[in-house]
Design a protein around this motif. Structure first.
Motif, short mmCIF file in Angstrom:
data_model
loop_
_atom_site.label_atom_id
_atom_site.label_comp_id
_atom_site.label_asym_id
_atom_site.label_seq_id
_atom_site.Cartn_x
_atom_site.Cartn_y
_atom_site.Cartn_z
N TYR A 110 0.83 -1.21 0.00
CA TYR A 110 0.00 0.00 0.00
C TYR A 110 0.87 1.26 0.00
N ALA A 111 1.89 1.28 0.85
CA ALA A 111 2.75 2.46 0.99
C ALA A 111 3.52 2.76 -0.29
N VAL A 112 4.05 1.72 -0.94
CA VAL A 112 4.84 1.98 -2.15
C VAL A 112 3.97 2.38 -3.33
N ARG A 113 2.74 1.96 -3.34
CA ARG A 113 1.81 2.43 -4.37
C ARG A 113 1.64 3.95 -4.24
N LYS A 114 1.43 4.42 -3.00
CA LYS A 114 1.31 5.85 -2.75
C LYS A 114 2.63 6.55 -3.09
N ARG A 115 3.74 5.95 -2.70
CA ARG A 115 5.07 6.52 -2.96
C ARG A 115 5.29 6.70 -4.46
N GLY A 116 4.95 5.68 -5.24
CA GLY A 116 5.14 5.76 -6.68
C GLY A 116 4.34 6.89 -7.31
N ILE A 117 3.10 7.05 -6.87
CA ILE A 117 2.25 8.12 -7.40
C ILE A 117 2.84 9.48 -7.06
N LEU A 118 3.26 9.66 -5.81
CA LEU A 118 3.81 10.95 -5.37
C LEU A 118 5.11 11.28 -6.10
N MET A 119 5.94 10.27 -6.32
CA MET A 119 7.20 10.51 -7.03
C MET A 119 6.94 10.84 -8.49
N GLU A 120 5.95 10.19 -9.07
CA GLU A 120 5.58 10.45 -10.47
C GLU A 120 5.09 11.88 -10.64
N GLN A 121 4.37 12.38 -9.63
CA GLN A 121 3.77 13.71 -9.71
C GLN A 121 4.72 14.82 -9.29
N ALA A 122 5.85 14.48 -8.70
CA ALA A 122 6.71 15.48 -8.06
C ALA A 122 7.27 16.52 -9.02
N VAL A 123 7.67 16.08 -10.19
CA VAL A 123 8.28 16.98 -11.18
C VAL A 123 7.60 16.73 -12.53
N PRO A 124 7.21 17.79 -13.24
CA PRO A 124 6.56 17.59 -14.55
C PRO A 124 7.40 16.72 -15.48
N GLY A 125 6.73 15.86 -16.23
CA GLY A 125 7.41 14.93 -17.12
C GLY A 125 8.37 15.63 -18.06
N GLY A 126 9.56 15.06 -18.22
CA GLY A 126 10.55 15.60 -19.13
C GLY A 126 11.49 16.62 -18.53
N GLU A 127 11.20 17.08 -17.29
CA GLU A 127 12.04 18.11 -16.67
C GLU A 127 13.18 17.51 -15.85
N GLY A 128 13.04 16.26 -15.46
CA GLY A 128 14.07 15.63 -14.63
C GLY A 128 14.75 14.50 -15.37
N ALA A 129 15.93 14.11 -14.87
CA ALA A 129 16.67 13.03 -15.51
C ALA A 129 17.64 12.41 -14.51
N MET A 130 18.11 11.21 -14.85
CA MET A 130 19.14 10.53 -14.07
C MET A 130 20.11 9.87 -15.04
N ALA A 131 21.35 9.66 -14.61
CA ALA A 131 22.35 9.02 -15.46
C ALA A 131 23.36 8.29 -14.60
#
Length: 306
Positions: A110-131
């Motif tokens: 339950y907690a990670v489902r909420k975590r995933g949604i919050l992380m997805e919403q945190a920054v508008p798509g395409g503005e963040g990256a990792m490498a």
């Protein structure tokens, strides 16, 4: 005295079909998948076992991976495997806590489902990256990033592999600078945001509201937290550390070194793939490590890690 650790991977190792053989062979695994489907009101078997676009979307990936890893771990326990300590990379820390006794499996899902949604919403798509930066030490990477804004270390995975995170342009420019400082390669990661950066701090704060609902339990064995690479046995510390973890770097290499220093000599990676096994071999080639990623691998590992 010999000590065994269970390790759980993070986002990025997911693949269609993961956990299906456990579901077919283990009543315990079936219970986990069915429970997750009920708690989240979605068909977890369809999400994990079939080709679909959702599996690589953060808001679904996290729940899918934790469900799969818990199904594998509980099956391993049913076969007699026991851990003296646990650790999980980022998302995997929820599995580590559940297996250590700190939370119920259903609440971890339950907690990670909420975590995933919050992380997805945190920054508008395409503005963040990792490498992933290959071929430089942590000190060398930090030296380059200290001169820049909006880019940070996300993961200390193992010697020669550091993950950076931040705003897309900043990560791209930092990658070019790191190449000029001797990095062998800088590989963009297929993620939807600048995870484990200060840009996720608000997501962590919002996650705290969900974590307050959790019925935390007494830890039976310690787990190693990503935030400090130190063992945790005090239940009251778990919630704060999970909030901080969202925006903090994952100190995986330091966590493994701490385990080895405290006598862990056998590591069992539980989950899809064998990424953590690869990291460990670069951290210390002398430790015993095996990957429980299929039912066949579980049965083979009962004979002892290679």
């Amino acid at each position: 005295m010999s000590k065994t650790a269970f390790l759980f991977p993070g986002q990025g190792v997911q693949k269609a079909g993961m956990g299906k053989d456990f579901y077919e062979h283990s009543a315990v695994a079936r219970e986990i998948f069915d429970m997750a489907s009920e708690v989240l009101q979605m068909d977890m078997k369809k999400l994990c076992f079939t080709e679909n676009e959702k599996l690589n979307q953060t808001e679904y990936t996290q729940a899918a991976l934790v469900t799969t890893c818990l199904a594998m771990a509980r099956s391993a326990e049913a076969k007699g495997m026991k851990a003296d300590v646990t650790a999980g990379l980022s998302l995997g820390e929820y599995c580590a806590i559940a297996i250590s006794g700190g939370m119920y499996d259903r609440e971890a899902v339950y907690a990670v489902r909420k975590r995933g949604i919050l992380m997805e919403q945190a920054v508008p798509g395409g503005e963040g990256a990792m490498a992933a930066v290959l071929g430089l030490s942590a000190d060398q990477v930090e030296h380059v990033l200290n001169e820049r804004e909006d880019v940070f270390v996300a993961n200390y995975n193992c010697p020669g592999q550091i993950v950076i995170t931040g705003k897309k342009d900043a990560v791209l420019q930092a990658g070019e600078a790191l190449i000029s400082h001797g990095a062998k390669r800088v590989l963009p990661l297929k993620v939807s945001g600048p995870f484990h950066s200060p840009f996720l701090r608000e997501a962590g704060n919002r996650l705290e509201e969900t974590l307050r609902e959790i019925s935390w339990k007494e830890l039976r064995i310690p787990y190693i937290t990503n935030v400090t690479a130190a063992p945790v046995l005090e239940t009251e510390k778990i919630q704060e550390l999970l909030v901080r973890q969202v925006a903090s770097p994952v100190r995986w290499q330091q966590s493994m070194e701490r385990m080895i220093a405290e006598g862990v000599d056998t590591f069992i990676e539980i989950g899809p793939g064998n990424t953590l096994r690869g990291f460990l071999k670069k951290i210390d080639r002398n430790v015993k490590v095996c990957s429980v990623n299929t039912w066949e691998a579980l049965e083979k590992s009962l004979e002892g890690p290679a």
